[in-house]
Design a protein around this motif. Structure first.
Motif, PDB file in Angstrom:
ATOM      1  N   PRO A 206      88.940 -84.958  65.055  1.00  0.00           N
ATOM      2  CA  PRO A 206      89.544 -84.989  66.396  1.00  0.00           C
ATOM      3  C   PRO A 206      90.988 -84.497  66.419  1.00  0.00           C
ATOM      4  CG  PRO A 206      88.243 -86.963  66.056  1.00  0.00           C
ATOM      5  CD  PRO A 206      88.261 -86.233  64.741  1.00  0.00           C
ATOM      6  N   GLU A 207      91.779 -84.884  65.410  1.00  0.00           N
ATOM      7  CA  GLU A 207      93.177 -84.476  65.423  1.00  0.00           C
ATOM      8  C   GLU A 207      93.331 -82.971  65.255  1.00  0.00           C
ATOM      9  OE1 GLU A 207      92.449 -86.638  61.415  1.00  0.00           O
ATOM     10  OE2 GLU A 207      91.761 -86.746  63.491  1.00  0.00           O
ATOM     11  N   VAL A 208      92.389 -82.330  64.543  1.00  0.00           N
ATOM     12  CA  VAL A 208      92.424 -80.872  64.414  1.00  0.00           C
ATOM     13  C   VAL A 208      92.030 -80.222  65.736  1.00  0.00           C
ATOM     14  CG1 VAL A 208      91.453 -78.882  63.195  1.00  0.00           C
ATOM     15  CG2 VAL A 208      91.983 -80.986  61.944  1.00  0.00           C
ATOM     16  N   MET A 209      90.998 -80.772  66.394  1.00  0.00           N
ATOM     17  CA  MET A 209      90.600 -80.249  67.709  1.00  0.00           C
ATOM     18  C   MET A 209      91.756 -80.319  68.692  1.00  0.00           C
ATOM     19  SD  MET A 209      86.780 -81.683  68.450  1.00  0.00           S
ATOM     20  CE  MET A 209      85.596 -81.988  67.137  1.00  0.00           C
ATOM     21  N   MET A 210      92.482 -81.441  68.687  1.00  0.00           N
ATOM     22  CA  MET A 210      93.574 -81.603  69.626  1.00  0.00           C
ATOM     23  C   MET A 210      94.762 -80.713  69.274  1.00  0.00           C
ATOM     24  SD  MET A 210      92.328 -83.560  71.832  1.00  0.00           S
ATOM     25  CE  MET A 210      93.803 -83.754  72.832  1.00  0.00           C
TER      26      MET A 210
ATOM     27  N   VAL B 105     100.517 -73.508  60.915  1.00  0.00           N
ATOM     28  CA  VAL B 105      99.900 -74.674  60.278  1.00  0.00           C
ATOM     29  C   VAL B 105     100.906 -75.809  60.146  1.00  0.00           C
ATOM     30  CG1 VAL B 105      98.890 -75.536  58.121  1.00  0.00           C
ATOM     31  CG2 VAL B 105      98.162 -73.328  59.045  1.00  0.00           C
ATOM     32  N   GLU B 106     102.109 -75.488  59.724  1.00  0.00           N
ATOM     33  CA  GLU B 106     103.138 -76.517  59.547  1.00  0.00           C
ATOM     34  C   GLU B 106     103.500 -77.168  60.873  1.00  0.00           C
ATOM     35  OE1 GLU B 106     107.675 -77.033  57.716  1.00  0.00           O
ATOM     36  OE2 GLU B 106     106.663 -75.093  57.650  1.00  0.00           O
ATOM     37  N   ILE B 107     103.708 -76.360  61.909  1.00  0.00           N
ATOM     38  CA  ILE B 107     104.095 -76.897  63.210  1.00  0.00           C
ATOM     39  C   ILE B 107     103.003 -77.768  63.804  1.00  0.00           C
ATOM     40  CG2 ILE B 107     104.622 -76.262  65.614  1.00  0.00           C
ATOM     41  CD1 ILE B 107     106.117 -73.828  64.505  1.00  0.00           C
ATOM     42  N   LEU B 108     101.737 -77.397  63.569  1.00  0.00           N
ATOM     43  CA  LEU B 108     100.625 -78.121  64.181  1.00  0.00           C
ATOM     44  C   LEU B 108     100.153 -79.324  63.357  1.00  0.00           C
ATOM     45  CD1 LEU B 108      98.484 -75.216  65.679  1.00  0.00           C
ATOM     46  CD2 LEU B 108     100.337 -76.535  66.713  1.00  0.00           C
ATOM     47  N   GLY B 109     100.897 -79.675  62.321  1.00  0.00           N
ATOM     48  CA  GLY B 109     100.590 -80.926  61.639  1.00  0.00           C
ATOM     49  C   GLY B 109     100.127 -80.811  60.208  1.00  0.00           C
ATOM     50  N   ASN B 110     100.119 -79.589  59.654  1.00  0.00           N
ATOM     51  CA  ASN B 110      99.705 -79.366  58.265  1.00  0.00           C
ATOM     52  C   ASN B 110      98.274 -79.805  57.983  1.00  0.00           C
ATOM     53  OD1 ASN B 110     101.673 -77.965  56.735  1.00  0.00           O
ATOM     54  ND2 ASN B 110     103.011 -79.760  56.813  1.00  0.00           N
ATOM     55  N   TYR B 111      97.407 -79.745  58.994  1.00  0.00           N
ATOM     56  CA  TYR B 111      95.991 -80.009  58.769  1.00  0.00           C
ATOM     57  C   TYR B 111      95.336 -78.783  58.135  1.00  0.00           C
ATOM     58  CZ  TYR B 111      96.821 -83.690  62.244  1.00  0.00           C
ATOM     59  OH  TYR B 111      97.309 -84.777  62.922  1.00  0.00           O
ATOM     60  N   ASP B 112      94.168 -79.019  57.496  1.00  0.00           N
ATOM     61  CA  ASP B 112      93.381 -77.871  57.051  1.00  0.00           C
ATOM     62  C   ASP B 112      93.026 -77.021  58.263  1.00  0.00           C
ATOM     63  OD1 ASP B 112      93.394 -78.684  54.442  1.00  0.00           O
ATOM     64  OD2 ASP B 112      91.430 -79.653  54.525  1.00  0.00           O
ATOM     65  N   LEU B 113      93.029 -75.705  58.074  1.00  0.00           N
ATOM     66  CA  LEU B 113      92.624 -74.829  59.169  1.00  0.00           C
ATOM     67  C   LEU B 113      91.179 -75.127  59.571  1.00  0.00           C
ATOM     68  CD1 LEU B 113      94.174 -71.443  58.036  1.00  0.00           C
ATOM     69  CD2 LEU B 113      94.710 -72.661  60.151  1.00  0.00           C
ATOM     70  N   PRO B 114      90.842 -74.957  60.849  1.00  0.00           N
ATOM     71  CA  PRO B 114      89.458 -75.181  61.296  1.00  0.00           C
ATOM     72  C   PRO B 114      88.480 -74.247  60.593  1.00  0.00           C
ATOM     73  CG  PRO B 114      90.966 -75.030  63.172  1.00  0.00           C
ATOM     74  CD  PRO B 114      91.740 -74.594  61.967  1.00  0.00           C
TER      75      PRO B 114
END
Length: 354
Positions: A96-100, A282-291
């Motif tokens: 969910p956090e990646v979707m958002m 990626v860094e700005i959006l939270g350092n999550y794995d890319l979708p």
């Protein structure tokens, strides 16, 4: 590792084939099978949430969400299921956090201090902020409003002040007439600004309600350029040219836009720019794995030196498909296996450290 993946879909909808599934789901299932993995499709329903949870935890390494959460009656309940699964060590594509982070329109505001997005891009989470700021921005020129979770152009409005003299120190007068065009079908309506502001309350109120406000880019008539990504790799580019017409700006098929499918090699400057900026994004959006599968849409603009520049108009990862290029299924399957293997290894190493 079980080497088993679950695809989550919902029954019904106009995105399904004769078998009741999204057209690109079975190609992924078959490609995974070719690589020695197994998979299955489970139809999500609120009433079966616990049953689905138990089945995935017991049998699978990962889930792949093929559902647009914004179309569900209870998006938060679906997100709760996905979070509970990842808490049990199931690899989520997407969480969910990646979707958002990658799928909501306010990604544009998060990136407005970069060269990808105009600095005068705003997000309104309350009617008071919207009413106070939007008339000031509209005084400067045409604007585009985008609701947070819409699709096919619904809730995306091009807004233009008809009489440039109807302004005061607070911006455009609430009594001024504005010309509004919705991207869904390029239909033009005229509103009193105050009435239009009240009309937009439907996009701001409620769970995850929000409006993004950004300058209208006239070169949209030359086309919107969508990069289709499989994880960190550009695999396809779609050039979407709006239908002819004075007010036409929508790049959806429903509105009459014409699509052309290109390769990344056909757009070297844009692809190079986006890949160069990707680590920063990626860094700005939270350092999550890319979708796993996601898109980035760009519109041409002109810089102060009269040179072309590309502006990010939207990103999406909630339920992106590749129906027009089913031959990509092998590449997607390889990416799935790579992501699951990497994350399982990371989880194992973390458990050993604890």
């Amino acid at each position: 590792m079980k080497r088993h993946v679950v695809f989550l879909e919902v029954e019904g909808g106009n995105d399904k084939g004769a078998d009741g599934l999204r057209p690109d789901t079975m190609p992924m299932v078959n490609s995974l099978k070719m690589f020695g993995w197994t998979s299955e499709v489970i139809f999500y329903a609120e009433s079966k949430k616990e049953e689905i949870f138990q089945s995935i935890v017991e049998n699978a390494d990962a889930y792949i969400s093929r559902i647009n959460p914004g179309n569900l009656e209870d998006e938060s309940s679906y997100f709760e299921l996905l979070r509970n699964l990842t808490n049990q060590g199931i690899i989520g594509m997407e969480r969910p956090e990646v979707m958002m982070s990658y799928g909501a329109k306010d990604v544009l505001v998060k990136l407005r201090d970069t060269s990808l997005v105009p600095t005068d891009t705003f997000a309104y989470y309350s009617m008071s902020d919207f009413i106070a700021n939007f008339p000031k921005q509209l005084e400067k020129g045409e604007r585009v409003l985008k609701q947070n979770r819409g699709s096919t152009g619904e809730g995306i409005w091009r807004v233009e002040l008809i009489d440039q003299n109807e302004v005061d120190e607070n911006g455009v007068l609430f009594t001024a007439m504005v010309r509004c065009t919705e991207a869904k079908d390029n239909q033009v309506q005229e509103f009193v600004l105050g009435d239009f502001l009240n009309f937009c309350e439907q996009y701001i109120e409620g769970e995850n309600g929000m409006l993004v406000d950004m300058p209208f880019l006239p070169r949209i008539v030359e086309g919107e350029i969508r990069i289709l990504m499989i994880n960190d790799k550009p695999v396809n580019v779609v050039h979407k040219k709006p239908a002819e017409g004075d007010n036409a700006f929508s790049a959806t098929l429903f509105s009459g836009a014409k699509y052309r499918y290109d390769t990344p090699e056909d757009w070297p400057i844009l692809i190079s720019l986006f890949q160069q900026k990707l680590p920063m994004v990626v860094e700005i959006l939270g350092n999550y794995d890319l979708p796993l599968i996601w898109t980035a849409d760009f519109i041409l603009d002109t810089d102060e030196n009269k040179l072309d520049k590309y502006i990010l108009g939207e990103m999406n990862c909630s339920c992106v498909g590749f129906t027009s290029h089913l031959e990509l299924s092998d590449e997607v399957a390889e990416a799935i296996i790579k992501l699951v293997t990497k994350n399982k290894k990371n989880h194992k190493e973390l458990e050993e450290q604890l």
